[in-house]
Write an enzyme that holds these catalytic residues in place. Structure first.
Site, PDB file in Angstrom:
ATOM      1  N   LYS A  51      15.525 -13.929 -30.129  1.00  0.00           N
ATOM      2  CA  LYS A  51      15.536 -15.005 -31.130  1.00  0.00           C
ATOM      3  C   LYS A  51      14.781 -16.223 -30.603  1.00  0.00           C
ATOM      4  O   LYS A  51      13.958 -16.829 -31.295  1.00  0.00           O
ATOM      5  CB  LYS A  51      16.984 -15.386 -31.474  1.00  0.00           C
ATOM      6  CG  LYS A  51      17.671 -14.343 -32.345  1.00  0.00           C
ATOM      7  CD  LYS A  51      19.176 -14.512 -32.385  1.00  0.00           C
ATOM      8  CE  LYS A  51      19.794 -13.343 -33.139  1.00  0.00           C
ATOM      9  NZ  LYS A  51      21.257 -13.259 -32.985  1.00  0.00           N
ATOM     10  N   GLN A  95      26.474 -16.552 -31.067  1.00  0.00           N
ATOM     11  CA  GLN A  95      26.262 -15.113 -30.917  1.00  0.00           C
ATOM     12  C   GLN A  95      27.592 -14.368 -30.825  1.00  0.00           C
ATOM     13  O   GLN A  95      28.494 -14.748 -30.088  1.00  0.00           O
ATOM     14  CB  GLN A  95      25.409 -14.857 -29.657  1.00  0.00           C
ATOM     15  CG  GLN A  95      25.032 -13.415 -29.443  1.00  0.00           C
ATOM     16  CD  GLN A  95      24.141 -12.854 -30.534  1.00  0.00           C
ATOM     17  OE1 GLN A  95      23.173 -13.472 -30.953  1.00  0.00           O
ATOM     18  NE2 GLN A  95      24.476 -11.665 -31.027  1.00  0.00           N
ATOM     19  N   ASP A 118      23.528 -18.200 -40.246  1.00  0.00           N
ATOM     20  CA  ASP A 118      24.030 -16.819 -40.287  1.00  0.00           C
ATOM     21  C   ASP A 118      24.696 -16.526 -41.630  1.00  0.00           C
ATOM     22  O   ASP A 118      24.926 -15.367 -41.968  1.00  0.00           O
ATOM     23  CB  ASP A 118      25.070 -16.616 -39.168  1.00  0.00           C
ATOM     24  CG  ASP A 118      24.540 -15.768 -38.031  1.00  0.00           C
ATOM     25  OD1 ASP A 118      23.486 -15.134 -38.206  1.00  0.00           O
ATOM     26  OD2 ASP A 118      25.199 -15.736 -36.973  1.00  0.00           O
TER      27      ASP A 118
END
Ligand code: NDP
Length: 289
Positions: A51, A95, A118
């Protein structure tokens, strides 16, 4: 049979994003993404690295926050609070999975919904259910939809069967596909579903997101259907350099010949997930006034 190329489709997304990022920079805004990693799970580390790398390639401001495995809930909440207040940061991602002492749901609720790229915050899930375009849709479902539309698959009126009902993939994907304007007829099947194969055989499009290697067999898919394989599963393989290889939820070799189009694993949905994360970050920067 056509192979749906996730890497090529992700490149198309990046090409579009480069233009949007240039326009933002011309206004003095550099979209910023913060990725928070707690602990040193190797798979999570690899995701965070890729990422960060993509952000840099696109010229985004990228912050990688690596916290020790023993980080407490209140420490993590404090870091999230700082990122919520940081004007250089437009998107925040914590994460998954965090270590056991962390209450992940509480961390997600503490995120500023306007930075929740997200799309897991209750506010964004509500916006998806309501069809409010100012929300953030989870990246993997967004990537699946983009793969379908860019491959020229007709979704309006089509029967899409989604295997799996997780909050990360199956459930938000079902909401996304049935929205007005996308207009699929959606069926969601899960571990309690009776006659699963009969239902999946009636699908124009099958999306498999259950986390079971090779679960979807030829008997699950009708001739000429489109298959999107979200699964990423490790299977032992003594011949592979690391002793394992990654396979999807679909038994590719027997299913592919029956399909009109199918995604491979790897190289299908995976690359799209990161592309949509960056797309959501750019959207967050565009929406900020
Ligand atoms: P979860 O384990 O959270 O959910 C799995 C879902 O599949 C559940 O709804 C479960 O049903 C259902 N299921 C499990 N076994 C069966 C079965 N035998 N028959 C029918 N349904 C079943 O998984 P995720 O949604 O997080 O992930 C699914 C897969 O996608 C994994 O392989 C994961 O690695 C991959 N993934 C890939 C991403 C990418 O970028 N390509 C991103 C995210 C995930 P029930 O609810 O009844 O338990």
């Amino acid at each position: 049979m056509k192979l749906i190329d996730g890497r090529a489709t992700a490149e198309n997304v990046y090409a579009e994003l480069r233009g949007e990022i240039a326009a933002l920079k011309a206004r003095g805004v550099t979209p910023g993404l913060a990725v928070v990693l707690v602990g040193d799970d190797p798979a999570s580390r690899a995701y965070v690295r890729s990422k960060d790398k993509m952000c840099r390639e696109l010229g985004l401001h990228s912050v990688k926050l690596e916290l020790p495995a023993e980080t407490t809930q209140s420490d993590l909440l404090a870091r999230v609070g700082e990122l919520n207040r940081d004007p250089a940061i437009h998107g925040i991602l914590v994460q998954s999975p965090p270590p056991k002492q962390i209450d992940e749901a509480a961390i997600i609720r503490a995120l500023d919904p306007a930075k929740d790229v997200d799309g897991f915050h209750p506010m964004n899930i509500a916006k998806l259910a309501l069809g409010d375009p100012t929300g953030f849709v989870p990246c993997t479902p967004l990537g699946c939809l983009r793969l379908l539309t860019e491959s020229g698959v007709t979704i309006s009126g089509a029967h899409v069967v989604v295997l799996g009902r997780s909050m990360i993939v199956g459930k938000p994907l079902a909401l996304l596909l049935m929205q007005k304007g996308t207009d699929a007829t959606v069926t969601v099947v899960h571990s309690r579903t009776r006659e699963l194969a009969r239902i999946t055989r009636s699908a124009d499009v099958v999306v498999a997101a259950i986390g079971r290697a090779g679960f979807v067999r030829a008997e699950h898919v009708r001739e000429g259907a489109v298959v999107i394989d979200v699964g990423i599963n490790r299977v032992d393989d003594a011949a592979a350099p690391r002793g394992y290889r990654l396979v999807g939820d679909v038994a590719f070799d027997e299913v592919a010949p029956k399909t009109a189009a199918i995604t491979p694993v790897p190289g299908g949905v995976g690359p799209m997930t990161i592309a949509m994360l960056l797309a959501n970050t750019v959207k967050a920067a565009q929406l900020r006034r």
